[in-house]
Design a protein around this motif. Structure first.
Motif, PDB file in Angstrom:
ATOM      1  N   MET A   1     -29.652  79.184 118.961  1.00 15.83           N
ATOM      2  CA  MET A   1     -29.593  77.763 119.299  1.00 15.83           C
ATOM      3  C   MET A   1     -28.736  77.053 118.258  1.00 15.83           C
ATOM      4  SD  MET A   1     -32.614  75.099 120.125  1.00 15.83           S
ATOM      5  CE  MET A   1     -33.254  74.541 118.576  1.00 15.83           C
ATOM      6  N   THR A   2     -27.829  76.250 118.718  1.00 12.69           N
ATOM      7  CA  THR A   2     -26.942  75.488 117.855  1.00 12.69           C
ATOM      8  C   THR A   2     -27.498  74.086 117.698  1.00 12.69           C
ATOM      9  OG1 THR A   2     -25.085  76.704 118.734  1.00 12.69           O
ATOM     10  CG2 THR A   2     -24.591  74.676 117.595  1.00 12.69           C
ATOM     11  N   HIS A   3     -27.430  73.575 116.466  1.00 14.07           N
ATOM     12  CA  HIS A   3     -27.888  72.204 116.242  1.00 14.07           C
ATOM     13  C   HIS A   3     -26.821  71.231 116.745  1.00 14.07           C
ATOM     14  CE1 HIS A   3     -29.755  68.717 114.509  1.00 14.07           C
ATOM     15  NE2 HIS A   3     -28.619  68.415 113.920  1.00 14.07           N
ATOM     16  N   LEU A   4     -27.218  70.331 117.618  1.00 13.92           N
ATOM     17  CA  LEU A   4     -26.323  69.298 118.126  1.00 13.92           C
ATOM     18  C   LEU A   4     -26.881  67.938 117.745  1.00 13.92           C
ATOM     19  CD1 LEU A   4     -25.762  70.587 121.769  1.00 13.92           C
ATOM     20  CD2 LEU A   4     -24.148  70.707 119.894  1.00 13.92           C
ATOM     21  N   GLU A   5     -25.986  67.044 117.377  1.00 14.79           N
ATOM     22  CA  GLU A   5     -26.379  65.664 117.098  1.00 14.79           C
ATOM     23  C   GLU A   5     -26.483  64.935 118.436  1.00 14.79           C
ATOM     24  OE1 GLU A   5     -27.701  62.674 114.803  1.00 14.79           O
ATOM     25  OE2 GLU A   5     -27.075  64.608 114.009  1.00 14.79           O
ATOM     26  N   LYS A 100     -34.675  67.559 122.623  1.00 23.58           N
ATOM     27  CA  LYS A 100     -34.233  68.808 122.033  1.00 23.58           C
ATOM     28  C   LYS A 100     -32.854  69.236 122.548  1.00 23.58           C
ATOM     29  CE  LYS A 100     -36.366  72.842 122.976  1.00 23.58           C
ATOM     30  NZ  LYS A 100     -37.490  73.776 123.049  1.00 23.58           N
ATOM     31  N   ALA A 101     -32.083  69.855 121.672  1.00 19.57           N
ATOM     32  CA  ALA A 101     -30.802  70.444 122.052  1.00 19.57           C
ATOM     33  C   ALA A 101     -31.016  71.945 122.238  1.00 19.57           C
ATOM     34  CB  ALA A 101     -29.757  70.194 120.977  1.00 19.57           C
ATOM     35  N   GLU A 102     -30.491  72.477 123.331  1.00 16.43           N
ATOM     36  CA  GLU A 102     -30.575  73.913 123.554  1.00 16.43           C
ATOM     37  C   GLU A 102     -29.450  74.367 124.466  1.00 16.43           C
ATOM     38  OE1 GLU A 102     -33.963  74.216 126.911  1.00 16.43           O
ATOM     39  OE2 GLU A 102     -34.688  73.618 124.946  1.00 16.43           O
ATOM     40  N   ASP A 103     -28.960  75.555 124.211  1.00 18.40           N
ATOM     41  CA  ASP A 103     -27.885  76.148 125.014  1.00 18.40           C
ATOM     42  C   ASP A 103     -26.688  75.207 125.157  1.00 18.40           C
ATOM     43  OD1 ASP A 103     -29.415  78.464 125.403  1.00 18.40           O
ATOM     44  OD2 ASP A 103     -30.402  77.595 127.149  1.00 18.40           O
ATOM     45  N   GLY A 123     -37.698  60.839 134.290  1.00 15.51           N
ATOM     46  CA  GLY A 123     -37.184  62.191 134.394  1.00 15.51           C
ATOM     47  C   GLY A 123     -36.457  62.659 133.160  1.00 15.51           C
ATOM     48  N   THR A 124     -35.613  63.656 133.381  1.00 16.33           N
ATOM     49  CA  THR A 124     -34.877  64.307 132.309  1.00 16.33           C
ATOM     50  C   THR A 124     -33.409  64.389 132.695  1.00 16.33           C
ATOM     51  OG1 THR A 124     -36.838  65.650 131.858  1.00 16.33           O
ATOM     52  CG2 THR A 124     -34.778  66.403 130.887  1.00 16.33           C
ATOM     53  N   ALA A 125     -32.553  64.171 131.714  1.00 17.51           N
ATOM     54  CA  ALA A 125     -31.115  64.343 131.887  1.00 17.51           C
ATOM     55  C   ALA A 125     -30.633  65.333 130.834  1.00 17.51           C
ATOM     56  CB  ALA A 125     -30.394  63.010 131.719  1.00 17.51           C
ATOM     57  N   TRP A 126     -29.672  66.161 131.223  1.00 18.67           N
ATOM     58  CA  TRP A 126     -29.051  67.098 130.298  1.00 18.67           C
ATOM     59  C   TRP A 126     -27.560  66.846 130.295  1.00 18.67           C
ATOM     60  CZ3 TRP A 126     -32.792  68.460 133.742  1.00 18.67           C
ATOM     61  CH2 TRP A 126     -33.952  69.056 133.242  1.00 18.67           C
ATOM     62  N   VAL A 127     -26.951  66.903 129.134  1.00 15.43           N
ATOM     63  CA  VAL A 127     -25.507  66.694 129.032  1.00 15.43           C
ATOM     64  C   VAL A 127     -24.975  67.512 127.872  1.00 15.43           C
ATOM     65  CG1 VAL A 127     -25.707  64.635 127.566  1.00 15.43           C
ATOM     66  CG2 VAL A 127     -23.685  64.940 129.033  1.00 15.43           C
ATOM     67  N   LYS A 128     -23.755  68.012 128.039  1.00 15.20           N
ATOM     68  CA  LYS A 128     -23.050  68.697 126.967  1.00 15.20           C
ATOM     69  C   LYS A 128     -22.122  67.688 126.328  1.00 15.20           C
ATOM     70  CE  LYS A 128     -20.385  72.772 125.948  1.00 15.20           C
ATOM     71  NZ  LYS A 128     -19.936  74.058 126.469  1.00 15.20           N
ATOM     72  N   PRO A 129     -22.396  67.299 125.084  1.00 17.89           N
ATOM     73  CA  PRO A 129     -21.574  66.260 124.452  1.00 17.89           C
ATOM     74  C   PRO A 129     -20.163  66.730 124.119  1.00 17.89           C
ATOM     75  CG  PRO A 129     -23.209  67.111 122.909  1.00 17.89           C
ATOM     76  CD  PRO A 129     -23.439  67.800 124.213  1.00 17.89           C
TER      77      PRO A 129
END
Length: 129
Positions: A1-5, A100-103, A123-129
């Motif tokens: 897992m990479t740490h993302l801000e 949390k950041a994951e994958d 709900g939940t949203a996921w995004v790749k910054p």
């Protein structure tokens, strides 16, 4: 897992109007009378017209687009529940809190609340910054 801000996502507030709801009906092709026929809707258990759920959900997407631009438009994901109806005159605030950041994705808890503080979407949203 990479740490993302996790970038901050600023809330977005919009006030629903019957004109906006009718315009959405035209765009979507959903002319259910609970949305567009005030006389009909007054005689239902809801007591008046309500906005299309997808119209209100679009406020979350607008908020995420403002924060992430093309990254949201090209790869953002949502998983939501519609909690209660929104009505003409309601002021709706979309807001997000980072999780949390994951994958390579950052997860946000998202919601829309009305002026009374009642949650209308969650709900939940996921995004790749």
């Amino acid at each position: 897992m990479t740490h993302l801000e996790a970038p901050a996502v600023h809330p977005l507030t919009r006030t629903l109007t019957q004109t906006q709801i009718v315009a959405y009906a035209r765009a979507s092709g959903d002319f259910n009378p609970i949305h567009v026929d005030e006389a009909f809707a007054r005689n239902t258990p809801l007591g008046g017209t309500i906005a299309h759920g997808m119209l209100v959900l679009a406020f979350i997407s607008e908020m995420m687009t403002a924060a992430f631009g093309r990254a949201w438009l090209e790869g953002g994901r949502l998983d939501v529940r519609f909690r209660s109806p929104s009505r003409p005159g309601d002021t709706i605030t979309a807001r997000a809190s980072a999780g949390k950041a994951e994958d390579g994705l950052i997860r946000y808890q998202v919601e829309c609340v009305n002026g009374a503080g009642e949650q209308v979407i969650s709900g939940t949203a996921w995004v790749k910054p």
